[in-house]
Scaffold this motif. Structure first.
Motif, PDB file in Angstrom:
ATOM      1  N   GLU A   1      -4.794  -2.523  -8.697  1.00  0.00           N
ATOM      2  CA  GLU A   1      -5.549  -1.386  -9.227  1.00  0.00           C
ATOM      3  C   GLU A   1      -6.135  -0.549  -8.089  1.00  0.00           C
ATOM      4  O   GLU A   1      -6.364  -1.061  -6.985  1.00  0.00           O
ATOM      5  CB  GLU A   1      -6.674  -1.882 -10.126  1.00  0.00           C
ATOM      6  N   PRO A   2      -6.387   0.706  -8.358  1.00  0.00           N
ATOM      7  CA  PRO A   2      -7.042   1.545  -7.338  1.00  0.00           C
ATOM      8  C   PRO A   2      -8.341   0.911  -6.852  1.00  0.00           C
ATOM      9  O   PRO A   2      -9.120   0.383  -7.645  1.00  0.00           O
ATOM     10  CB  PRO A   2      -7.292   2.854  -8.079  1.00  0.00           C
ATOM     11  N   GLY A   3      -8.518   0.956  -5.534  1.00  0.00           N
ATOM     12  CA  GLY A   3      -9.686   0.326  -4.939  1.00  0.00           C
ATOM     13  C   GLY A   3      -9.462  -1.107  -4.522  1.00  0.00           C
ATOM     14  O   GLY A   3     -10.301  -1.700  -3.834  1.00  0.00           O
ATOM     15  N   GLY A   4      -8.341  -1.663  -4.919  1.00  0.00           N
ATOM     16  CA  GLY A   4      -8.035  -3.052  -4.618  1.00  0.00           C
ATOM     17  C   GLY A   4      -7.439  -3.241  -3.238  1.00  0.00           C
ATOM     18  O   GLY A   4      -7.304  -2.290  -2.454  1.00  0.00           O
ATOM     19  N   SER A   5      -7.078  -4.477  -2.944  1.00  0.00           N
ATOM     20  CA  SER A   5      -6.539  -4.850  -1.641  1.00  0.00           C
ATOM     21  C   SER A   5      -5.266  -5.678  -1.790  1.00  0.00           C
ATOM     22  O   SER A   5      -5.076  -6.370  -2.802  1.00  0.00           O
ATOM     23  CB  SER A   5      -7.569  -5.676  -0.860  1.00  0.00           C
ATOM     24  N   LEU A   6      -4.443  -5.593  -0.777  1.00  0.00           N
ATOM     25  CA  LEU A   6      -3.252  -6.429  -0.655  1.00  0.00           C
ATOM     26  C   LEU A   6      -3.046  -6.739   0.817  1.00  0.00           C
ATOM     27  O   LEU A   6      -3.426  -5.939   1.679  1.00  0.00           O
ATOM     28  CB  LEU A   6      -1.994  -5.730  -1.183  1.00  0.00           C
ATOM     29  N   ARG A   7      -2.427  -7.862   1.086  1.00  0.00           N
ATOM     30  CA  ARG A   7      -2.013  -8.178   2.444  1.00  0.00           C
ATOM     31  C   ARG A   7      -0.517  -8.420   2.466  1.00  0.00           C
ATOM     32  O   ARG A   7      -0.018  -9.319   1.790  1.00  0.00           O
ATOM     33  CB  ARG A   7      -2.744  -9.392   3.011  1.00  0.00           C
ATOM     34  N   LEU A   8       0.166  -7.601   3.241  1.00  0.00           N
ATOM     35  CA  LEU A   8       1.595  -7.772   3.439  1.00  0.00           C
ATOM     36  C   LEU A   8       1.832  -8.641   4.664  1.00  0.00           C
ATOM     37  O   LEU A   8       1.079  -8.591   5.634  1.00  0.00           O
ATOM     38  CB  LEU A   8       2.284  -6.425   3.628  1.00  0.00           C
ATOM     39  N   SER A   9       2.906  -9.405   4.601  1.00  0.00           N
ATOM     40  CA  SER A   9       3.322 -10.237   5.724  1.00  0.00           C
ATOM     41  C   SER A   9       4.759  -9.897   6.087  1.00  0.00           C
ATOM     42  O   SER A   9       5.560  -9.534   5.229  1.00  0.00           O
ATOM     43  CB  SER A   9       3.222 -11.722   5.371  1.00  0.00           C
ATOM     44  N   CYS A  10       5.069 -10.052   7.338  1.00  0.00           N
ATOM     45  CA  CYS A  10       6.429  -9.806   7.825  1.00  0.00           C
ATOM     46  C   CYS A  10       6.735 -10.838   8.898  1.00  0.00           C
ATOM     47  O   CYS A  10       6.019 -10.929   9.899  1.00  0.00           O
ATOM     48  CB  CYS A  10       6.534  -8.401   8.391  1.00  0.00           C
ATOM     49  N   THR A  11       7.797 -11.562   8.666  1.00  0.00           N
ATOM     50  CA  THR A  11       8.242 -12.567   9.631  1.00  0.00           C
ATOM     51  C   THR A  11       9.537 -12.105  10.267  1.00  0.00           C
ATOM     52  O   THR A  11      10.466 -11.682   9.570  1.00  0.00           O
ATOM     53  CB  THR A  11       8.446 -13.923   8.944  1.00  0.00           C
ATOM     54  N   ALA A  12       9.591 -12.169  11.569  1.00  0.00           N
ATOM     55  CA  ALA A  12      10.794 -11.785  12.309  1.00  0.00           C
ATOM     56  C   ALA A  12      11.265 -12.965  13.137  1.00  0.00           C
ATOM     57  O   ALA A  12      10.476 -13.575  13.865  1.00  0.00           O
ATOM     58  CB  ALA A  12      10.501 -10.592  13.216  1.00  0.00           C
TER      59      ALA A  12
END
Length: 117
Positions: free
Chosen positions: A13-24
């Motif tokens: 929802e607007p105002g919320g948070s997420l954390r993306l991860s990327c493995t190489a």
């Protein structure tokens, strides 16, 4: 061949948070420039954040400064994008890119981030 895999996208929802991860993959991850890009429908892919190896110097798009934070854990071959105060305009497919010291570029398949109420 370096393999890049993103995860962590989803609906928020607007105002919320997420954390993306990327493995190489690759033994020289600590030498890679790691970047996050995004592409919204009908728009060009744009740089969101970049992190240099070594001193960890960072760059951010003006639209995300103060809200997004890029970080890396070289021991885990992983770069993160912490996204706070998300708004509808942040909706996009987010891509991770690894740039090795020899100029080769490796892209992930992308992860969808949708900001909607």
């Amino acid at each position: 061949q370096v393999q890049v895999v993103e995860s962590g996208g989803g609906l928020v929802e607007p105002g919320g948070s997420l954390r993306l991860s990327c493995t190489a993959s690759g033994a020289t991850f600590s030498d890679y420039v790691m970047s996050w890009y995004r592409q919204a429908p009908g728009k060009e892919r744009e740089l969101v954040a970049r992190m240099a190896p070594g001193d960890g110097n960072t760059n951010y798009a003006d639209s995300v400064k103060g809200r997004f934070t890029i970080s890396r854990d070289n021991a885990k071959n992983t770069v993160y994008l912490q996204m706070n105060s998300l708004n509808i305009e942040d909706t996009a497919v987010y891509y991770c890119k690894a740039s090795d010291p020899w100029g080769a570029l490796y892209w992930g398949q992308g992860t969808q981030v949708t900001v909607s109420s």
